[in-house]
Design an enzyme around this catalytic site. Structure first.
Site, PDB file in Angstrom:
ATOM      1  N   ASP A   1       4.184  -6.111   2.406  1.00 57.83           N
ATOM      2  CA  ASP A   1       2.811  -6.545   2.230  1.00 57.83           C
ATOM      3  C   ASP A   1       2.821  -7.953   1.616  1.00 57.83           C
ATOM      4  OD1 ASP A   1       0.085  -6.646   2.346  1.00 57.83           O
ATOM      5  OD2 ASP A   1      -0.254  -4.677   1.465  1.00 57.83           O
TER       6      ASP A   1
HETATM    7  C1  BGC Z   1      -3.129  -6.149   2.634  1.00 62.61           C
HETATM    8  C2  BGC Z   1      -2.596  -5.640   3.955  1.00 62.61           C
HETATM    9  C3  BGC Z   1      -2.749  -6.691   5.013  1.00 62.61           C
HETATM   10  C4  BGC Z   1      -2.082  -7.974   4.568  1.00 62.61           C
HETATM   11  C5  BGC Z   1      -2.141  -9.093   5.584  1.00 62.61           C
HETATM   12  C6  BGC Z   1      -2.619  -7.529   2.299  1.00 62.61           C
HETATM   13  O1  BGC Z   1      -3.256  -8.071   1.200  1.00 62.61           O
HETATM   14  O2  BGC Z   1      -2.782  -5.226   1.621  1.00 62.61           O
HETATM   15  O3  BGC Z   1      -3.253  -4.460   4.315  1.00 62.61           O
HETATM   16  O4  BGC Z   1      -2.196  -6.245   6.221  1.00 62.61           O
HETATM   17  O5  BGC Z   1      -2.722  -8.413   3.384  1.00 62.61           O
HETATM   18  O6  BGC Z   1      -3.400  -9.617   5.706  1.00 62.61           O
END
Ligand code: BGC
Length: 711
Positions: free
Chosen positions: A265
């Site tokens: 993440d």
């Molecule tokens: C979120 C994810 C997301 C990623 C990319 C993160 O802050 O937790 O769910 O896929 O950002 O945008």
């Protein structure tokens, strides 16, 4: 077991192809493949400055996200292919959570439809739009079971129940991938257990709850062939998921046979320092890579830390090579190694057809929680309507959180939808107050509008930004001055229907009980206004049910229908039983609760035994209109070696019936459906008595039950 289903749209990898490419690569080129960077078309995390073109040209990045559109994608790809030494193409990811340009209802809303066919249909439609804009991979489906509505990310997921979440995982993963876009099962795992509903907080989850509640949807996604997976930001027992080798490699790859790519993440690898499990970036990078995290999203920790980690012996070049090979294999499966521009020749999606799906998805997702005296649907000549509330003319808010490439200006407000549904009707409008700021100055004027009408439609709730990521709320009430607006409108005595917009169940003030009708609209997406109007006019009968137990009060949270009874289950007359002094245990609305414009009845089930255990009931539409009900089948194992929940969902199905019609509804249970995890977490089936309960929700008072004995 090798996952194959849902991968049909992809190129089968040629043995040795990725490895041969790895063998030609320098360490810097390998580290580039291990990194994904945001191109900032959308901001989905703390802003980390990137100069995407320069990074691509220098081979410092192997994939991009938050960039879309044929021209932009083609140019970035051209740089990768033509201006880097090995010409390895990029892949392009995006959070297509509930739609791309056309925005479908938020996942929690879509889950309310209890309709795997719909879940697949919207994923396919979203995939078509996204593919035509050059997207290869979506960071979806989000599969976090959530039982704490303070956690804003409940909006993005499939609700409280592991069986429903698993069906959702299968439908979404298959549909995405059959449409040629890689799915990312996220956030692995138990992110929904964040303590006290606070995003990114530590979780407390027992091995049993992990196995029974949080892991099953991920297993379903892996079995459906998901090509990617994202670990949660959070930790379990002090081990951040990004660095959890037991789960990411031991369970996921070795036991479940996942052979896709694990994408961290956003900045999660560098956050290992803040978790307090790594002293520096080389340690953080080694921990994540050794655990099985292949791609570093936005930390640049692999680029900065792995050279030193290799020198210090914290990881090995074989580990780096294995991760790079998996990423190259993903690119090969996506067809990019053979044609870097493959998705750019996808035909444009059919916008009107996609909008029609969005409208149907939204009408199917809105839950009629209360309808006193048949207040809805409205009569064809509804008289003077007052449309009141800050969400009544708020088209952009209708999209909800994570609205992809959704265009606010293309969303239909309730006001516009009503005007189209009741041409020429006398509809007055007053916002009354802002959504999220205390300001009572316009409430009196709004109440005056309400007082002059025959009916009020009161559109209240949360703003889109109040749910989703980093949107936990300690008080899940009506924000701003909306409670005062509600009081003022109800005080007029004009019959009132509440149209509630939110990314979670809200705890409404007691006054809300005086409204005749209550529709949980969640965030319905681009076609919101038309969908709400379809239900208000009765063109469509509501058919959804809440996929999370709806609390009366924050004090009941976390809340689920699937609790174990304990040794002193609630007894009203017994003080020393499990209950509150100041609140009932029962929720405001049970899991699955949702009314229709007709009346359904279920007969006592019968159980017959053959190869499978067949549970049969009869559903009758006793009302005067056609309608659709969801029938739930719950199991209870009353005596087992470990205590089991009082109800466990095993099946659900939607049934549509004409007025007066009946249908036989049958469910086949396999022996494996009777299994539970014993004290060692090994699946086991105890011979003896079982209970089956059928119902239109998990409300115990509406269940029809039967027993059978397993020899
Ligand atoms: C979120 C994810 C997301 C990623 C990319 C993160 O802050 O937790 O769910 O896929 O950002 O945008």
């Amino acid at each position: 077991m090798l996952a194959t289903t849902g991968a049909a749209a992809f190129t089968a990898p040629r043995p040795g192809r990725a490895e041969a490419l790895v063998a030609q690569m320098t360490l810097a080129e390998k580290l580039g493949q291990l990194s994904i960077l945001s191109a900032d078309y959308a901001v989905t995390g703390p802003v980390v400055p990137t100069n995407v073109d320069a990074d691509v040209r220098a081979g410092r990045v192997g994939s991009l996200f938050n960039l879309w559109g044929r021209d932009a994608v083609r140019e970035a790809q051209r740089i990768a292919v033509e201006e880097t030494r090995l010409g390895i193409p990029l892949f392009f990811g995006l959070d297509v959570i509930h739609g791309f340009r056309t925005v479908f209802p938020i996942p929690l809303a879509e889950t309310s439809a209890f309709d795997p066919g719909l879940w697949a249909e919207t994923a396919t439609a979203a995939a078509r739009e996204a593919a035509a804009a050059g997207i290869d991979l979506t960071f979806a489906p989000m599969l976090d079971v959530a039982r704490d509505p303070r956690w804003g990310r409940m909006a993005e997921g499939p609700g409280e129940d592991p069986h429903v979440a698993s069906a959702y995982a299968t439908a979404k993963t298959r549909a995405w991938q059959e449409a040629g876009i890689a799915a990312t099962a996220k956030h692995f795992v138990a992110y929904g257990a964040s303590r006290a509903g606070r995003d990114y907080a530590a979780t407390e989850v027992t091995p049993r709850t992990l196995a029974e509640v949080y892991l099953p949807p991920f297993r379903a996604a892996v079995d459906a062939g998901a090509l990617a997976l994202m670990p949660a930001f959070t930790d379990i027992d002090g081990v951040p998921l990004t660095a959890d080798r037991t789960l990411l490699t031991g369970l996921l790859r070795e036991q479940w046979g996942f052979d896709g790519v694990v994408i961290s993440d956003y900045t999660a690898i560098s956050e290992l320092l803040k978790h307090g499990v790594a002293a520096d970036i080389p340690e953080a990078a080694a921990l994540a890579l050794n655990a099985g995290t292949d791609i570093d999203m936005m930390s640049r920790a692999y680029e900065r830390g792995l050279p030193e980690a290799l020198d210090r012996g914290l990881t090995t070049m074989e580990t780096v090579d294995a991760a790079v090979a998996r990423i190259l294999t993903l690119k090969e499966r996506l067809g990019l190694l053979d044609d870097p521009y493959v998705r750019l020749s996808a035909a444009d999606a059919d916008l009107p057809a996609t909008r029609a799906i969005a409208r149907r998805a939204a009408t199917t997702s809105i839950v009629l929680l209360r309808n006193r005296g048949g207040a809805l649907p409205l009569p064809a000549a509804p008289g003077r309507l007052a449309l009141v509330g800050p969400l009544a003319d708020a088209a952009g808010e209708m999209l909800g959180p994570w609205a992809g490439a959704g265009r606010r200006e293309e969303a239909v407000s309730v006001r516009a939808g009503l005007a189209a549904a009741f041409p020429g009707a006398d509809i007055s409008f007053a916002a009354g107050c802002p959504i999220d700021l205390p300001d009572e100055s316009a409430i009196a004027a709004a109440a005056a509008v309400a007082a002059q009408a025959d009916r009020v439609l009161l559109a209240i709730g949360e703003a889109a930004w109040m749910s989703g990521e980093a949107a936990s709320r300690a008080r899940i009430d009506l924000p701003g001055s909306q409670a005062a607006l509600l009081d003022a409108v109800l005080a007029t005595g004009t019959p009132t229907t509440i149209l509630l917009f939110s990314g979670r169940p809200l705890v409404l003030p007691p006054a809300a009980d005086r409204a005749d009708a209550l529709l949980a609209c969640w965030f319905p997406g681009s076609e919101a206004g038309h969908a709400v109007a379809d239900l208000l006019t009765g063109a469509v009968s509501p058919s959804a049910g809440t996929p999370v137990t709806w609390p009366r009060d924050v004090g009941q949270i976390p809340i689920t229908y699937a609790d174990r009874p304990g040794g002193r289950p609630e007894e009203p007359a017994n003080k020393y039983s499990s209950k509150y002094l100041d609140l009932p245990n029962t929720p405001a609305f049970a899991f699955g609760h949702g009314l229709t414009y007709t009346r359904f009845a279920l007969a006592d089930p019968t159980v017959t035994r053959g190869d499978a255990i067949r549970v049969t009931t009869t559903l009758t539409n006793e009302g005067g209109r056609a309608g659709t009900a969801t029938v739930f089948l719950f199991l209870r194992d009353p005596v087992a070696r470990v205590a089991r929940p009082t109800l466990e969902l095993r099946r659900f199905t939607r049934v549509t019936l004409a007025p007066g019609a009946s249908a036989t509804v049958g469910f086949a249970l396999l022996r494996s459906d009777l299994a539970y995890l014993d004290a060692r977490l090994t699946p086991t089936v105890d011979p003896g008595e079982f209970e089956v309960h059928v119902g239109l929700s998990a409300d115990p008072s509406g269940l029809r039950s039967a027993r059978f004995t397993l020899g």
